[in-house]
Design an enzyme around this catalytic site. Sequence first.
Site, PDB file in Angstrom:
ATOM      1  N   HIS A 137       0.668  -1.125  -0.005  1.00 25.39           N
ATOM      2  CA  HIS A 137       0.031   0.104   0.108  1.00 25.39           C
ATOM      3  C   HIS A 137       0.839   1.489   0.125  1.00 25.39           C
ATOM      4  CE1 HIS A 137       0.825   0.801   4.214  1.00 25.39           C
ATOM      5  NE2 HIS A 137       0.739  -0.416   4.361  1.00 25.39           N
ATOM      6  N   HIS A 146      12.042  -0.557 -12.590  1.00 26.77           N
ATOM      7  CA  HIS A 146      11.805  -2.042 -12.743  1.00 26.77           C
ATOM      8  C   HIS A 146      12.095  -2.666 -11.495  1.00 26.77           C
ATOM      9  CE1 HIS A 146      13.380  -6.228 -14.897  1.00 26.77           C
ATOM     10  NE2 HIS A 146      12.372  -6.200 -14.059  1.00 26.77           N
TER      11      HIS A 146
END
Length: 210
Positions: A137, A146
């Site tokens: 979250h 990446h």
Amino acid sequence: MRLQLNLLMATNMILYGASGHCKVIIDSLECAQIAIQTIVDDNPSTTSILGRHVVHSSQISLQETDQVILSIGNNKVRQKLSSELKVQFAKAIHPTAIISKQVTINEGTVIMAGTIINPDVTIGKHCIINTAAVVEHDCLIGDFVHISPNASLAGGVQVGEGSQVGIGATVIQGIKIGKWCVIGAGAVIIKDIPDNCVVVGNPGKIIKTN
């Protein structure tokens, strides 16, 4: 609801780049029943991938309405091509990814199989969230990032533009990773990391700057 999962539902998706990373995107699109029209790569030795014909960029003329994914693993190359190509950039999201409805995913980003992305996450443009990565979250992920396979970001982590979090790395809650950093495989990040750093180990230590 902020989830932006439309893949620009193309019947004619174009992939730009024909490396191993492209294979994973092909699989994601096929699983999502998105048709692939063309695969482009300028390596003269690359003529096919997974049984599909590969064309040279000189053999096609991309249009502004073409829907393209940059199927290239190198973050800097994706950044360069994203500014050069005048096309519509699409997304690829594997149907096995578990993604909260309260997530923002920007253009060009690819989400691989088995990833988990939890609420109030924002993912920038042309990112790779690779196989089985976990993004908890309130994370903020910059453009061209990446997140490698099996890497885990705890809640509230920020990852700056162009950085790579290596395979199996762990980043604890609230950490800020700067731009164009490389976090080594299996590293455990417990302190903020400045821009352009290479970090390895448990706990993570800066070994050089780029």
